[in-house]
Design a protein around this motif. Structure first.
Motif: not given
Length: 229
Positions: A186-193, A196-204, A220-227
């Motif tokens: 339900l998200l656009s490509q810009g929303d997903r990006l 990914v950059n503001s949340v998934l990258t910062n969590l670890p 494993r972290i990179e695979a989750l971000r890409r998926a």
């Protein structure tokens, strides 16, 4: 309860029976003559840090600078004596009896000066040496119990060895749970990006700023971000 203590003042420092404590820098004692003084908690205050953890940190730093406490670290230029967050404090020191006595005296001085005390019920000593009996003797000096590794501090596991796989699983599971709550379709490509950059990258980053991650964790972290993207 009498919160006073008799100490001898000589050459810019108070001297107790078994240890020396350098005066708190905020005290104005330039014209004080050598002699025996009855110190109470009320007159002793640090400017801008009354009863705060900063007070204990300054006392500890003064003690370390005068070799009353020997800090530890990988090199002489990189030494750690204590870390603090709110009311949680961890002291780092070489396992020597005179240091334990100085620590105990320092805490008593902190209580006398600021009206606060160390909670002995929550106090634990973590000994990393090979002789557990020495750890018991040091704990007896402090009047506390001997703790066992591992334990968590500010959400981080503290070990004297490399982290286990289950410790890194906490980081990976945190990312997976966050992704499961999002509707990627339900998200656009810009929303997903952005996510990914503001949340998934910062969590670890909290873990990665302290520990060196194994290659399988990074993959494993990179695979989750890409998926998700």
């Amino acid at each position: 309860m009498d919160s006073s203590v008799k100490l001898c003042y000589k050459e810019g420092m108070f001297i107790g029976k078994k240890a020396e404590i350098i005066l708190v820098e905020a005290l104005k004692l330039d014209n004080v003559k050598p002699g025996i003084y009855d110190l109470r908690c009320l007159p002793l205050r640090l400017r801008g840090a009354e009863g705060s953890p900063i007070s204990l940190a300054r006392l500890t730093e003064n003690a370390r600078n005068n070799n009353l406490i020997l800090s530890i670290g990988p090199s002489p230029n990189c030494q750690t004596t204590l870390i603090q967050c709110a009311d949680d404090t961890i002291f780092f020191s070489e396992p020597r009896k005179f240091i334990m006595r100085n620590l105990q005296f320092l805490w008593k001085f902190f209580k006398w000066a600021f009206g606060l005390r160390i909670n002995k019920d929550k106090l634990e000593l973590y000994y990393l040496g090979s002789d557990p009996r020495k750890g018991d003797r040091l704990a007896n000096i402090l009047g506390c119990k001997v703790g066992k590794l591992s334990f968590r501090y500010l959400g981080l596991p503290l070990y004297n060895k490399h982290l286990r796989k289950e410790d890194w699983d906490v980081v990976i599971n945190c990312i997976e749970v966050r992704i499961d709550g999002w509707k990627a379709k339900l998200l656009s490509q810009g929303d997903r990006l952005t996510l990914v950059n503001s949340v998934l990258t910062n969590l670890p980053l909290f873990y990665l700023s302290i520990f060196k991650a194994p290659h399988w964790v990074l993959h494993r972290i990179e695979a989750l971000r890409r998926a998700f993207f």
